[in-house]
Design a protein around this motif. Structure first.
Motif, PDB file in Angstrom:
ATOM      1  N   UNK A 106      -6.711   3.677   2.184  1.00  0.00           N
ATOM      2  CA  UNK A 106      -7.239   3.540   0.819  1.00  0.00           C
ATOM      3  C   UNK A 106      -6.490   2.460   0.048  1.00  0.00           C
ATOM      4  N   UNK A 107      -7.236   1.719  -0.742  1.00  0.00           N
ATOM      5  CA  UNK A 107      -6.659   0.711  -1.637  1.00  0.00           C
ATOM      6  C   UNK A 107      -7.440   0.729  -2.947  1.00  0.00           C
ATOM      7  N   UNK A 108      -7.421   1.870  -3.661  1.00  0.00           N
ATOM      8  CA  UNK A 108      -8.220   1.984  -4.876  1.00  0.00           C
ATOM      9  C   UNK A 108      -7.787   1.039  -5.994  1.00  0.00           C
ATOM     10  N   UNK A 109      -6.613   0.460  -5.870  1.00  0.00           N
ATOM     11  CA  UNK A 109      -6.076  -0.473  -6.869  1.00  0.00           C
ATOM     12  C   UNK A 109      -6.623  -1.880  -6.681  1.00  0.00           C
ATOM     13  N   UNK A 110      -7.359  -2.087  -5.572  1.00  0.00           N
ATOM     14  CA  UNK A 110      -7.913  -3.405  -5.303  1.00  0.00           C
ATOM     15  C   UNK A 110      -6.940  -4.331  -4.591  1.00  0.00           C
ATOM     16  N   UNK A 111      -5.833  -3.796  -4.159  1.00  0.00           N
ATOM     17  CA  UNK A 111      -4.841  -4.597  -3.443  1.00  0.00           C
ATOM     18  C   UNK A 111      -4.864  -4.297  -1.959  1.00  0.00           C
ATOM     19  N   UNK A 112      -3.710  -3.990  -1.427  1.00  0.00           N
ATOM     20  CA  UNK A 112      -3.526  -3.793   0.002  1.00  0.00           C
ATOM     21  C   UNK A 112      -3.307  -2.307   0.301  1.00  0.00           C
ATOM     22  N   UNK A 113      -3.883  -1.821   1.382  1.00  0.00           N
ATOM     23  CA  UNK A 113      -3.662  -0.427   1.775  1.00  0.00           C
ATOM     24  C   UNK A 113      -2.313  -0.295   2.476  1.00  0.00           C
ATOM     25  N   UNK A 114      -1.854   0.931   2.563  1.00  0.00           N
ATOM     26  CA  UNK A 114      -0.624   1.225   3.296  1.00  0.00           C
ATOM     27  C   UNK A 114      -0.758   0.791   4.757  1.00  0.00           C
ATOM     28  N   UNK A 115      -1.916   1.018   5.341  1.00  0.00           N
ATOM     29  CA  UNK A 115      -2.157   0.613   6.732  1.00  0.00           C
ATOM     30  C   UNK A 115      -2.088  -0.911   6.864  1.00  0.00           C
ATOM     31  N   UNK A 116      -2.715  -1.630   5.930  1.00  0.00           N
ATOM     32  CA  UNK A 116      -2.667  -3.094   5.975  1.00  0.00           C
ATOM     33  C   UNK A 116      -1.231  -3.605   5.888  1.00  0.00           C
ATOM     34  N   UNK A 117      -0.432  -2.968   5.033  1.00  0.00           N
ATOM     35  CA  UNK A 117       0.971  -3.348   4.907  1.00  0.00           C
ATOM     36  C   UNK A 117       1.697  -3.138   6.234  1.00  0.00           C
ATOM     37  N   UNK A 118       1.489  -1.983   6.856  1.00  0.00           N
ATOM     38  CA  UNK A 118       2.157  -1.690   8.125  1.00  0.00           C
ATOM     39  C   UNK A 118       1.750  -2.673   9.213  1.00  0.00           C
ATOM     40  N   UNK A 119       0.477  -3.027   9.272  1.00  0.00           N
ATOM     41  CA  UNK A 119       0.011  -3.989  10.276  1.00  0.00           C
ATOM     42  C   UNK A 119       0.659  -5.358  10.042  1.00  0.00           C
ATOM     43  N   UNK A 120       0.715  -5.792   8.792  1.00  0.00           N
ATOM     44  CA  UNK A 120       1.308  -7.096   8.466  1.00  0.00           C
ATOM     45  C   UNK A 120       2.795  -7.121   8.825  1.00  0.00           C
TER      46      UNK A 120
END
Length: 192
Positions: A106-120
């Protein structure tokens, strides 16, 4: 040769003390003093990096680490929540905060999800080549959580269960696909 990656959390600043989503605010005088006080505990590193935030860059400087800012090590992009306190966002968007805390995608703030951060962050860690030797990075607490979850191949939701205090070190050793973890070492003057 095994990669020995030390991830150091930055000194506290106003945003951290106010439980506010970071807005790239500077490290204040109290944070600089705390980092300088523990600098002797941080050994030299042939390769030093930092999150690009002013707080991490300034903490690295105060610790005596000439670091290179790396975009892949930036804190989670928080979209429209950036700069707001968690309490204010929770009061205004209770369902959105609940979704963000319970669903790593989830990225309800319009930014990056926790999963996206972990992948990066995981991609950066996996690019550290065998033979890289000792690597030190001063990075945001959420980056340390993402790196730890990635290294242990744990579910993304486990990041919320990791508490990262200011000026602490997490050590990862190994290589892509197999990492060992030593956690929560507070920085302080070396014992003689």
């Amino acid at each position: 040769m095994t990669v020995r990656l030390t991830l150091i959390s930055p000194a506290a600043n106003e945003a951290l003390r106010e439980v506010r989503f970071d807005d790239d605010g500077p490290l204040d005088a109290a944070g600089i003093a705390c980092a300088e006080a523990v600098a002797s505990a941080v050994g030299p590193s042939p390769r030093a990096y930092s999150s690009p935030s002013p707080r991490c860059r300034r903490t690295a400087e105060a610790l005596g680490l000439p670091s290179e800012p790396v975009d892949a090590l930036a804190g989670c992009a928080m979209g429209r929540w950036r700069g707001q306190t968690l309490a204010a966002v929770a009061a205004a968007e209770e369902a959105a905060v609940s979704a963000w805390l319970s669903d790593p995608a989830a990225a309800p703030h319009g930014g990056e999800s926790l999963r996206d951060l972990r992948v990066r962050v995981g991609g950066w860690i996996d690019e550290l080549r065998e033979g890289s030797g000792r690597v030190t990075a001063v990075v945001e607490p959420d980056v340390i959580r993402a790196a730890t979850v990635h290294a242990l191949a744990a579910p993304d939701s486990m990041a919320w269960r990791l508490d990262v205090r200011p000026l602490t070190a997490v050590h990862l050793s190994g290589r892509a696909g197999r990492w060992n973890l030593r956690t929560g070492e507070p920085l302080g003057p070396r014992q003689r």
